[in-house]
Design an enzyme around this catalytic site. Structure first.
Site, PDB file in Angstrom:
ATOM      1  N   GLU A 154       0.801  -1.218   0.000  1.00  0.00           N
ATOM      2  CA  GLU A 154       0.000   0.000   0.000  1.00  0.00           C
ATOM      3  C   GLU A 154       0.844   1.283   0.000  1.00  0.00           C
ATOM      4  O   GLU A 154       0.734   2.136   0.893  1.00  0.00           O
ATOM      5  CB  GLU A 154      -0.987  -0.018   1.172  1.00  0.00           C
ATOM      6  CG  GLU A 154      -1.941  -1.199   1.057  1.00  0.00           C
ATOM      7  CD  GLU A 154      -3.074  -1.206   2.075  1.00  0.00           C
ATOM      8  OE1 GLU A 154      -3.047  -0.396   3.030  1.00  0.00           O
ATOM      9  OE2 GLU A 154      -3.985  -2.040   1.924  1.00  0.00           O
ATOM     10  N   GLU A 158      -5.281  -8.268  -0.917  1.00  0.00           N
ATOM     11  CA  GLU A 158      -6.064  -8.061   0.301  1.00  0.00           C
ATOM     12  C   GLU A 158      -7.486  -7.695  -0.090  1.00  0.00           C
ATOM     13  O   GLU A 158      -7.686  -6.850  -0.963  1.00  0.00           O
ATOM     14  CB  GLU A 158      -5.510  -6.935   1.183  1.00  0.00           C
ATOM     15  CG  GLU A 158      -4.232  -7.228   1.918  1.00  0.00           C
ATOM     16  CD  GLU A 158      -3.821  -6.078   2.834  1.00  0.00           C
ATOM     17  OE1 GLU A 158      -4.714  -5.322   3.304  1.00  0.00           O
ATOM     18  OE2 GLU A 158      -2.611  -5.932   3.072  1.00  0.00           O
TER      19      GLU A 158
END
Length: 532
Positions: free
Chosen positions: A217, A331
């Site tokens: 991320e 995810e």
């Protein structure tokens, strides 16, 4: 009906054998009188009839045509799971939960953060400042996965302290360092040494099955490069070339972004600069803001956002210079918060089934975050059920989501189209039918039970359906947990009782004649029907 008829202008009524006739009266006063007389005759009829409850609605009709063209249905939702950070995989509780989840799913890959964190001991420097590598814990971590029949999905993160250009940490309890390296050539050297060590230890035939994902991320607070995107590309480019220099069969990809970001620009970057990329990866959660994920201010339900994001990224890749790149959602979940009424509840069963229905054909793999609550991003677990992301709670207690994945694993390998948004119909290799159906409501909605009537064209003769369920009274331990007063530290005896309460009972048999089947579903109910 003959005994209960109402006729027109002359106000003729006949109720239960009693007959009255009211003439056509003139004037407003007489009209009122006529109306009152009509009510006097009608009222007894209605008072003797059973009132229809609002819940007594017509059954939801589902039509299945076994002759309709089917398509392959790979189990993309259960091949990979996320977990707590790398060092936690050395715990007995972690490995026990892994074995339990592996037994009920098609689990092939595990992904976690922080394989390069200082607690793993990979990187150090000697008294002269030269790099020193130590892969002892790395070996124990990956040995544990491989010995359980699982391949690593290697997330290359976070920065070792002595390699970092600044001591910038992210807010997780274990304080990962998110700084760029102080020396890009040393980042290259670290990744080359790691890749070479893994190939030497496990062999290229094994490691070529793994995936190497650069960072986590970087568009959020997990990357302190400035500006974020260009500096992430430098991080990615260096790592990708380093891995390919070890062996071109090693698979590398990114950008591992949150909120389905950067994928189109990432592909353009690696294409324009001739940088290796074997897959693209990104993340999404059901409560992510739609404006960040989709660039839209329209309200998007938690039940739709994940697969709306999957459609967006699928279409971006299809329109890109590399349209065949595999898409991996490394995810996803219904929430990125700790919400007990989401991740610990029966809601996850129908939500997961509906997500599978919508995302079919849009991705190669989706990694549910996470398989276990052996997890410490917010610190040490303080009670068994706090809205942790795992399928398995503290002390190995299976949540309803665990049993939902257990049921959905039984779906077949071929999907048959159906005229419903609440059903998945599949066929196994042996020709048997497996149907999932659900009654989904958002967590803040009360919800109602419903009846579903399934008509299966092409299913002739007599058959038996075996029906398995996950709902508030099937495959859920929360009734037992409530009964014992929701203790924050259950005794060993209470833990055993909770484990027993979480066990799925045997399937319910139901005979099928003429391809007709009727089933009741409570709110947030998930049912799986197996038909031989």
């Amino acid at each position: 009906m003959h005994a209960n008829n109402i006729t027109g202008r002359g106000f003729s009524f006949s109720f239960r054998g009693t007959h009255a006739k009211v003439g056509a009266l003139s004037g407003a006063r007489n009209s009122v009188l006529a109306f009152i007389l009509a009510l006097a005759w009608i009222a007894p009829f209605f008072l003797t009839q059973p009132l229809r409850s609002q819940n007594q609605t017509s059954p939801e009709m589902v039509n299945v045509d076994l002759f309709a063209a089917s398509h392959p249905f790979p189990h993309f939702w259960e091949r990979m799971f996320g977990s707590g950070r790398a060092i936690l995989s050395l715990r007995e509780s972690y490995r026990r939960d892994l074995q339990d989840v592996q037994k009920i799913t098609g689990l092939e890959y595990i992904r976690f953060h922080a394989i390069l964190n200082d607690e793993v001991g990979v990187y150090d420097e000697d008294e002269h400042g030269a790099p020193v590598y130590n892969f002892s814990y790395v070996d124990q971590i990956y040995d544990g996965l491989i010995q359980n029949g699982v391949h690593p999905f290697v997330e290359l993160s976070f920065m070792p302290r002595k390699l970092a250009s600044a001591d910038i940490v992210q807010s997780f309890w274990y304080k990962p360092i998110i700084s760029p390296p102080k020396d890009w050539s040393r980042w290259d050297d670290l990744i080359s040494h790691l890749g070479q060590h893994l190939v030497d230890r496990y062999g290229i035939d094994e490691v070529s099955k793994w995936y190497f994902e650069v960072w986590n991320e970087p568009n959020l607070d997990f990357w302190a490069g400035d500006p974020k995107e260009p500096t992430y590309y430098q991080l990615y480019d260096t790592a990708a070339k380093a891995l390919k220099s070890v062996n071109p069969r090693l698979r590398v990809g990114g950008p591992a972004t949150a909120q389905a970001a950067w994928v189109d620009r990432f592909i353009q970057h690696v294409t324009d600069n001739k940088i290796p990329a074997d897959f693209v990866s990104t993340h999404v959660y059901g409560n992510d803001p739609a404006d960040k994920v989709l660039g839209s201010n329209e309200p998007v339900s938690r039940a739709q956002l994940v697969c709306r994001a999957a459609r967006k990224v699928h279409d971006q890749v299809a329109a890109s210079p590399q349209p065949n790149l595999p898409i991996i959602w490394s995810e996803f979940n219904a929430t990125y918060w700790n919400e007990p009424n989401v991740t610990d509840s029966v809601f996850l069963g129908p939500w997961m089934a509906d997500t599978i229905r919508q995302c079919d054909g849009l991705t190669d793999m989706m990694s549910y975050w996470t398989f276990s609550d052996v997890f410490e991003e917010q610190g040490v677990v303080k009670e068994p059920f706090y809205g942790g992301f795992g399928l398995v709670a503290e002390r190995g207690l299976p949540k309803p989501s665990f049993n939902a994945f257990k049921l959905l694993h039984k779906l077949g390998s071929e999907r048959i189209p159906v005229d419903s948004d609440n059903v998945i119909v599949t066929r196994r290799i042996d020709g048997s039918l497996v149907i999932a159906l659900w009654n989904l409501f958002l967590p803040d909605q009360l919800g109602q039970s419903k009846e579903v009537e399934i008509s299966i064209k092409g299913l002739t003769g007599s058959h038996q359906a075996m029906i398995s369920r996950v709902d508030s009274t099937h495959g859920s331990l929360f009734g037992a947990y409530d009964a014992m007063g929701r203790p924050k530290s259950p005794t060993l005896a209470q833990i055993e009782r909770l484990r027993e309460a979480a066990t799925l009972g045997p399937p319910e048999p139901q005979d099928i004649e003429g391809g007709q089947l009727r089933i009741s579903l409570p709110p947030q109910g998930l049912a799986l029907i197996e038909i031989q």
